[in-house]
Design a protein around this motif. Sequence first.
Motif, PDB file in Angstrom:
ATOM      1  N   VAL A  28       4.763   7.278   7.646  1.00  0.00           N
ATOM      2  CA  VAL A  28       5.864   6.390   8.036  1.00  0.00           C
ATOM      3  C   VAL A  28       5.673   5.882   9.457  1.00  0.00           C
ATOM      4  O   VAL A  28       5.884   4.696   9.758  1.00  0.00           O
ATOM      5  CB  VAL A  28       7.217   7.113   7.873  1.00  0.00           C
ATOM      6  N   ASP A  29       5.254   6.774  10.341  1.00  0.00           N
ATOM      7  CA  ASP A  29       5.025   6.373  11.730  1.00  0.00           C
ATOM      8  C   ASP A  29       3.927   5.311  11.837  1.00  0.00           C
ATOM      9  O   ASP A  29       3.909   4.500  12.767  1.00  0.00           O
ATOM     10  CB  ASP A  29       4.657   7.585  12.585  1.00  0.00           C
TER      11      ASP A  29
ATOM     12  N   LEU B  30       0.854  -1.189   0.000  1.00  0.00           N
ATOM     13  CA  LEU B  30       0.000   0.000   0.000  1.00  0.00           C
ATOM     14  C   LEU B  30       0.889   1.237   0.000  1.00  0.00           C
ATOM     15  O   LEU B  30       1.731   1.402   0.885  1.00  0.00           O
ATOM     16  CB  LEU B  30      -0.922   0.003   1.219  1.00  0.00           C
ATOM     17  N   TYR B  31       0.709   2.084  -1.000  1.00  0.00           N
ATOM     18  CA  TYR B  31       1.502   3.307  -1.157  1.00  0.00           C
ATOM     19  C   TYR B  31       0.657   4.518  -0.770  1.00  0.00           C
ATOM     20  O   TYR B  31      -0.215   4.936  -1.552  1.00  0.00           O
ATOM     21  CB  TYR B  31       1.940   3.487  -2.617  1.00  0.00           C
TER      22      TYR B  31
ATOM     23  N   VAL C  82      11.852   5.526   4.547  1.00  0.00           N
ATOM     24  CA  VAL C  82      11.319   4.534   3.612  1.00  0.00           C
ATOM     25  C   VAL C  82      11.508   5.010   2.171  1.00  0.00           C
ATOM     26  O   VAL C  82      11.620   6.211   1.913  1.00  0.00           O
ATOM     27  CB  VAL C  82       9.820   4.256   3.870  1.00  0.00           C
ATOM     28  N   PRO C  83      11.563   4.084   1.212  1.00  0.00           N
ATOM     29  CA  PRO C  83      11.717   4.490  -0.190  1.00  0.00           C
ATOM     30  C   PRO C  83      10.501   5.252  -0.694  1.00  0.00           C
ATOM     31  O   PRO C  83       9.375   5.046  -0.235  1.00  0.00           O
ATOM     32  CB  PRO C  83      11.884   3.152  -0.927  1.00  0.00           C
ATOM     33  N   ALA C  84      10.769   6.143  -1.651  1.00  0.00           N
ATOM     34  CA  ALA C  84       9.689   6.947  -2.242  1.00  0.00           C
ATOM     35  C   ALA C  84       9.796   6.916  -3.753  1.00  0.00           C
ATOM     36  O   ALA C  84      10.893   6.839  -4.314  1.00  0.00           O
ATOM     37  CB  ALA C  84       9.769   8.388  -1.740  1.00  0.00           C
ATOM     38  N   GLN C  85       8.647   6.971  -4.405  1.00  0.00           N
ATOM     39  CA  GLN C  85       8.597   7.096  -5.860  1.00  0.00           C
ATOM     40  C   GLN C  85       7.925   8.423  -6.194  1.00  0.00           C
ATOM     41  O   GLN C  85       7.056   8.889  -5.472  1.00  0.00           O
ATOM     42  CB  GLN C  85       7.859   5.929  -6.496  1.00  0.00           C
TER      43      GLN C  85
ATOM     44  N   GLU D 218       5.557   1.145   4.003  1.00  0.00           N
ATOM     45  CA  GLU D 218       6.836   0.671   3.455  1.00  0.00           C
ATOM     46  C   GLU D 218       7.342   1.549   2.322  1.00  0.00           C
ATOM     47  O   GLU D 218       8.524   1.524   1.981  1.00  0.00           O
ATOM     48  CB  GLU D 218       6.681  -0.760   2.932  1.00  0.00           C
ATOM     49  N   TRP D 219       6.436   2.278   1.691  1.00  0.00           N
ATOM     50  CA  TRP D 219       6.758   3.135   0.555  1.00  0.00           C
ATOM     51  C   TRP D 219       5.937   4.414   0.647  1.00  0.00           C
ATOM     52  O   TRP D 219       4.900   4.448   1.320  1.00  0.00           O
ATOM     53  CB  TRP D 219       6.401   2.447  -0.777  1.00  0.00           C
TER      54      TRP D 219
END
Length: 238
Positions: free
Chosen positions: A40-41, A3-4, A75-78, A45-46
């Motif tokens: 994030v908290d 889930l983004y 966390v990674p971001a797009q 994950e993304w």
Amino acid sequence: MILYPAIDLKDGQAVRLVHGDMDQTTVFNDDPAAQAREFVDAGCEWLHLVDLNGAFAGEPVNAAPVEAILKACPVPAQLGGGIRDLKTIETWIDKGLARVILGTVAVENPDLVREAAKEFPGHVAVGLDARNGFVATKGWATETDIQVTDLAKSFEDAGISAIIYTDILRDGAMKGPNITATEALARAVSIPVIASGGVSSMADLEALKATNVISGAISGRALYDGAIDLGAALAALA
């Protein structure tokens, strides 16, 4: 299925549009980095980021809030919106972005997508935004006669990491995603497909997951409005 949480950036703020209309804007947070930290908290994950102004301008406009998010969040971001040349791609990756999303150039300059995917393996995704099955570009303002599935298949051997498929008529409308079209696309290609547009309830997420072929889902307004509890959703999808 991942889930983004989505953070759409307009004039430095975290907003949501309805059907991609820049005149139908709801501001959810004046501090996008603080909003990202909340996600994030909660355990995401993304992060999925969109430079809305950049999509129309054809170049990055909301670089400052994006950079603040990258610095604030582990966390990674797009990111999509206004990324239309190799230099911009390289700049974002150097700044810590995990994945660039190429949309308009996927239609106008597919060779650039291939070159970028080769030069930055694992860091390039394609954003396919569709209205009634046909691709739209330039912040959804320009419609084409190219079918989504045909364009997706053309990148099968390019080495892209994902396809983000957005049904424009569902985006921001809280009416549920186009599961049928998204599943059909995911079954038509071997590239991981991420669903976007209209994901507004736990039932939507469960239905997308139940297809067993959709690798991720993007949700924005439902998280801001509380229709989806992020922590509960992440636990359920895990």
